[in-house]
Scaffold this active site. Sequence first.
Site, PDB file in Angstrom:
ATOM      1  N   ASP A   1     -57.136  40.885  -8.894  1.00  0.00           N
ATOM      2  CA  ASP A   1     -57.956  41.487 -10.408  1.00  0.00           C
ATOM      3  C   ASP A   1     -58.861  41.244 -11.200  1.00  0.00           C
ATOM      4  O   ASP A   1     -58.869  39.992 -11.493  1.00  0.00           O
ATOM      5  CB  ASP A   1     -56.591  41.827 -11.503  1.00  0.00           C
ATOM      6  CG  ASP A   1     -56.595  43.817 -11.639  1.00  0.00           C
ATOM      7  OD1 ASP A   1     -56.792  44.610 -10.739  1.00  0.00           O
ATOM      8  OD2 ASP A   1     -56.149  44.039 -12.363  1.00  0.00           O
TER       9      ASP A   1
ATOM     10  N   TYR B   1     -60.588  40.054 -14.356  1.00  0.00           N
ATOM     11  CA  TYR B   1     -60.442  40.102 -16.076  1.00  0.00           C
ATOM     12  C   TYR B   1     -60.520  41.090 -16.726  1.00  0.00           C
ATOM     13  O   TYR B   1     -61.733  41.841 -16.610  1.00  0.00           O
ATOM     14  CB  TYR B   1     -61.511  38.880 -16.540  1.00  0.00           C
ATOM     15  CG  TYR B   1     -60.957  37.457 -15.646  1.00  0.00           C
ATOM     16  CD1 TYR B   1     -59.683  36.909 -15.859  1.00  0.00           C
ATOM     17  CD2 TYR B   1     -62.113  36.909 -15.211  1.00  0.00           C
ATOM     18  CE1 TYR B   1     -59.705  35.139 -14.847  1.00  0.00           C
ATOM     19  CE2 TYR B   1     -62.036  35.042 -14.766  1.00  0.00           C
ATOM     20  CZ  TYR B   1     -60.580  34.720 -14.328  1.00  0.00           C
ATOM     21  OH  TYR B   1     -60.778  33.492 -13.386  1.00  0.00           O
TER      22      TYR B   1
ATOM     23  N   PHE C   1     -61.873  34.683  -9.978  1.00  0.00           N
ATOM     24  CA  PHE C   1     -61.355  33.355 -10.971  1.00  0.00           C
ATOM     25  C   PHE C   1     -63.049  33.282 -11.895  1.00  0.00           C
ATOM     26  O   PHE C   1     -62.610  32.271 -12.567  1.00  0.00           O
ATOM     27  CB  PHE C   1     -61.012  32.640 -10.213  1.00  0.00           C
ATOM     28  CG  PHE C   1     -59.531  32.669  -9.545  1.00  0.00           C
ATOM     29  CD1 PHE C   1     -58.848  32.877 -10.525  1.00  0.00           C
ATOM     30  CD2 PHE C   1     -59.317  32.826  -7.973  1.00  0.00           C
ATOM     31  CE1 PHE C   1     -57.662  32.346  -9.701  1.00  0.00           C
ATOM     32  CE2 PHE C   1     -58.574  33.220  -7.289  1.00  0.00           C
ATOM     33  CZ  PHE C   1     -57.412  32.987  -8.311  1.00  0.00           C
TER      34      PHE C   1
ATOM     35  N   HIS D   1     -50.063  29.765  -7.595  1.00  0.00           N
ATOM     36  CA  HIS D   1     -51.420  30.381  -8.787  1.00  0.00           C
ATOM     37  C   HIS D   1     -51.150  29.477  -9.293  1.00  0.00           C
ATOM     38  O   HIS D   1     -50.079  29.429  -9.630  1.00  0.00           O
ATOM     39  CB  HIS D   1     -51.368  31.750  -8.830  1.00  0.00           C
ATOM     40  CG  HIS D   1     -52.117  32.611  -9.653  1.00  0.00           C
ATOM     41  ND1 HIS D   1     -52.224  32.206 -10.950  1.00  0.00           N
ATOM     42  CD2 HIS D   1     -52.430  33.794  -8.221  1.00  0.00           C
ATOM     43  CE1 HIS D   1     -53.760  33.468 -10.867  1.00  0.00           C
ATOM     44  NE2 HIS D   1     -53.790  33.635 -10.043  1.00  0.00           N
TER      45      HIS D   1
END
Length: 221
Positions: free
Chosen positions: A65, A67, A78, A187
């Site tokens: 998703d 931010y 990222f 992750h």
Amino acid sequence: MDVPIDPSWKASLAHEFKQSYFKELIEFVKLEYKTKTIYPPEKNIFEAFNLTPMSDVKVVILGQDPYHGPNQAHGLCFSVNEGITLPPSLRNIFKEREADVGIPYTNNGNLTAWAQQGVFLLNATLTVEMSKAGSHQKRGWEQFTDAVIKTISDQKSNVVFILWGAYAQKKSSLIDTSKHFILKAVHPSPLSAHRGFFGTKPFSTTNSYLQSHGIDPITWS
């Protein structure tokens, strides 16, 4: 439908843009931008595609998703705009990069330089409402980005797919492992990074694979 996306992707994904689900998705997204605060900025929805044309893709890093805080998301998974405090997962990515390939830790979280070298920084969902993580999931983006992953797998060879976390790893079923290389790890979030992210050396491993197939490595700075 005219999607503002690099011509190489427009050609490769022409079938998807004609699908009813995609047309419904775009109408939903347009209305959301008109009535709410949505990230990334509308002009950056397809930034990953525009910075990394289909023909240039060497590596795929998959996020989930965008931010959902102000000025963070700009269309690359990222990555955050320069000057924005690094999110925790990106801090851990930079720590692993320093340990792996010796590039000093930095507070600049803009990964555009990776994208321009062929690192396709794809979120599974390309938009989100402010302060509401996951708010645009299950609206059609995942169907579209699954098609993107499968298209890369079908049309290219010797791409490195970096899948961090259980969500990303589920996408491995879309990838032909006979002609591509998948790197899996937990992750990089603080909740899991110490359970199998640190020490995995994704940056040097990726470059070793690329070079073994005659492909220029990525400069990860």
